[in-house]
Structures are given as structure tokens and as C-alpha cells.
Motif scaffolding. Structure first.
Motif, PDB file in Angstrom:
ATOM      1  N   ALA A   6      39.355  37.460  41.507  1.00  0.00           N
ATOM      2  CA  ALA A   6      38.289  36.486  41.469  1.00  0.00           C
ATOM      3  C   ALA A   6      37.886  36.466  39.747  1.00  0.00           C
ATOM      4  O   ALA A   6      37.811  37.310  39.336  1.00  0.00           O
ATOM      5  CB  ALA A   6      37.204  36.710  42.232  1.00  0.00           C
ATOM      6  N   ASP A  56      36.950  41.832  41.232  1.00  0.00           N
ATOM      7  CA  ASP A  56      35.957  40.561  40.881  1.00  0.00           C
ATOM      8  C   ASP A  56      35.685  40.699  39.457  1.00  0.00           C
ATOM      9  O   ASP A  56      34.688  41.514  39.052  1.00  0.00           O
ATOM     10  CB  ASP A  56      34.680  40.398  41.818  1.00  0.00           C
ATOM     11  CG  ASP A  56      33.880  39.300  41.719  1.00  0.00           C
ATOM     12  OD1 ASP A  56      34.236  38.550  40.713  1.00  0.00           O
ATOM     13  OD2 ASP A  56      32.704  39.300  42.339  1.00  0.00           O
ATOM     14  N   SER A  58      34.811  37.500  38.130  1.00  0.00           N
ATOM     15  CA  SER A  58      34.414  36.184  37.883  1.00  0.00           C
ATOM     16  C   SER A  58      32.869  36.257  37.148  1.00  0.00           C
ATOM     17  O   SER A  58      32.282  37.164  36.603  1.00  0.00           O
ATOM     18  CB  SER A  58      33.730  35.689  39.289  1.00  0.00           C
ATOM     19  OG  SER A  58      32.855  36.552  39.695  1.00  0.00           O
ATOM     20  N   LEU A  79      32.343  35.507  48.471  1.00  0.00           N
ATOM     21  CA  LEU A  79      33.340  36.548  48.278  1.00  0.00           C
ATOM     22  C   LEU A  79      33.418  37.461  49.168  1.00  0.00           C
ATOM     23  O   LEU A  79      34.371  37.813  49.775  1.00  0.00           O
ATOM     24  CB  LEU A  79      33.369  36.979  46.794  1.00  0.00           C
ATOM     25  CG  LEU A  79      34.712  37.836  46.185  1.00  0.00           C
ATOM     26  CD1 LEU A  79      36.224  36.859  46.545  1.00  0.00           C
ATOM     27  CD2 LEU A  79      34.603  38.312  44.797  1.00  0.00           C
ATOM     28  N   THR A  93      34.426  45.513  41.760  1.00  0.00           N
ATOM     29  CA  THR A  93      33.613  44.513  40.877  1.00  0.00           C
ATOM     30  C   THR A  93      33.415  45.312  39.569  1.00  0.00           C
ATOM     31  O   THR A  93      32.976  46.318  39.250  1.00  0.00           O
ATOM     32  CB  THR A  93      32.223  44.432  41.632  1.00  0.00           C
ATOM     33  OG1 THR A  93      32.511  43.750  43.088  1.00  0.00           O
ATOM     34  CG2 THR A  93      31.472  43.511  40.874  1.00  0.00           C
TER      35      THR A  93
END
Length: 248
Positions: A6, A56, A58, A79, A93
């Protein structure tokens, strides 16, 4: 292994995809260009089909608390929910060292992202990393005028590629919950970094004035608090690499 990324078109995301591919994995970019919208959740189910892990990275560029919290809340909830539906076994993350100690409008959103990951049903790892070497330049670019006012604080900057390598290494492994904090090899002064960047021609030439700011940044809040992995590229190394690549 099929690993979804992501934010795979961003500064860190592009390198994560590159590292994953070099290590023999099959990265899938979750981005609007690939028909995936994290804020609405559109395209996530298709993008995550068959993925065993998600990284992730993002991001949203903002100095407004409301924008940051809204982005990371909506993107994070969509997500995590889609990853659960897809049977993803590991969500990794990227977060920031000091995010829970330094008061910042942007950090409020990152804290919300962490809360969503922790509260979700997908097994997770959160990697908090220190600021990238590019941080001083980002601060300078955000300050208009003939004088650059830079927060008086210390950071332990790290190369983006080394963060990407760490994320790519975590994803195929078992979830860790909170991973050890990742930092660069040396503690640096933000003001000194800004001045060195300007002197090397990497930013507009102007005086740099230090500003002690409340909220923890100026009192060491961005430094790691315990042992953990450390990068190898120093800010000086990065600066030489950056300036050598600049047109003469």
C-alpha cells in the motif's frame, strides 16, 4: 510470496517494491494508478486476492491534524478490513520513532493508524523508523522567505532504502507486534543538517535560524529509546551521494 504494498508508488514504497522483487517475491502495488483507492476501499479486494502479506507505507503530505487523522483512519480501516477478508496472514505497517512522544498534527494521524492495526484481526507488525535523510530538505522546502527557521532538535536519520529493506525482510516472517525501533547510525542536529544541505547546494542558500519548539521535538523525542537495528548510511554519506548526482 505475493506481497501487496500500500503506497507502493511513494518514496519508500517504490523501494519496497524494488527490494521485494529482487528477493524473488511477487509485489503487488496498491495505488490509484492500479485501480485501488485506500480512502474509499475501492479495488482492495481485487488487489489483495492471493496476497499472503501486506506492507503499508501509504502516506499523506499535510501539516493539518484533521487531514492526517482522516486519511490514516479511513485508509487504515479499509486496508485492515480488506486484508482480513482476503486471509492475509501478516500486515506490516511503517510508523515513526517518537510518534507517541512528539506532539505533531501529522503524528496524530499516524497514531490513529497504529491504533487501527493493533485493534484489527490481521496479525501485525509495526516498525517505527527514524526520520529519513531527506527530512532536513523537507523542512527547508516548507519554509518560505529569506530565512529558514528550523526546529532545534536531534534526529538519528536513516536511508530510505534501509527502511525498505527492513520492511521487505519483516513481511515474509512471523508477526512481531511492535518491532524493535529502526534508526540510522548517528545522531544529528536538524539545524546542522539543514545548513550542510544548503552549503552542498542541495537547497536554496539562506541563513538557518534554530527554533526551540514545544511538543518534544526539541528535547530528543525523535530519538530511539532502546536497542534495535541500525542503518549504515550516515547523513554525510547520503549528502555526498545526493550532491554527486546533481547536474554540474
Amino acid at each position: 510470496m505475493k506481497i501487496a504494498v500500500a503506497g507502493g508508488t511513494g518514496v519508500a514504497g517504490r523501494l519496497v517494491v524494488e527490494v521485494l522483487r529482487a528477493r524473488g517475491h511477487a509485489p503487488v502495488v496498491l495505488s490509484r494508478g492500479q485501480g485501488v483507492d485506500l480512502l474509499s476501499g475501492s479495488g482492495l479486494d481485487v488487489g489483495l486476492a492471493g496476497a499472503e502479506a501486506v506492507i503499508d507505507v501509504s502516506n499523506v503530505i499535510t501539516t493539518r491534524r484533521s487531514v492526517s487523522v482522516d486519511f490514516f483512519d479511513r485508509a487504515g480501516r479499509h486496508l485492515v478490513a480488506a486484508a482480513e477478508r482476503a486471509g492475509v496472514r501478516h500486515l506490516v505497517t511503517l510508523s515513526i520513532v517518537g510518534v507517541d512522544r512528539v506532539r505533531s498534527p501529522y503524528y496524530a494521524g499516524k497514531l490513529r493508524q497504529e491504533e487501527i492495526v493493533r485493534g484489527g484481526a490481521v496479525p501485525w507488525t509495526i516498525l517505527r523508523a527514524t526520520q529519513f535523510h531527506e527530512f532536513a530538505g523537507q523542512l527547508l522546502n516548507g519554509v518560505p522567505g529569506p530565512v529558514a527557521v528550523v526546529p532545534a532538535g536531534r534526529v538519528q536519520p536513516i536511508a530510505v532504502r534501509e527502511v525498505a529493506e527492513a520492511l521487505a525482510g519483516l513481511a515474509p516472517e512471523s508477526p512481531l507486534a511492535m518491532a524493535p525501533e529502526l534508526a540510522g547510525p548517528r545522531v544529528e542536529s536538524l539545524v546542522d543538517m539543514a545548513r550542510r544541505l544548503i552549503a552542498a547546494g542541495g537547497a536554496r542558500r539562506r541563513p538557518v535560524l534554530p527554533l526551540r519548539v514545544p511538543g518534544g521535538m526539541s528535547s530528543g523525542g525523535l530519538l530511539p529509546t532502546g536497542a534495535g537495528p541500525r542503518g549504515t548510511q550516515t547523513f554525510a554519506d547520503w549528502l555526498r551521494e545526493k550532491t554527486s548526482a546533481m547536474p554540474a
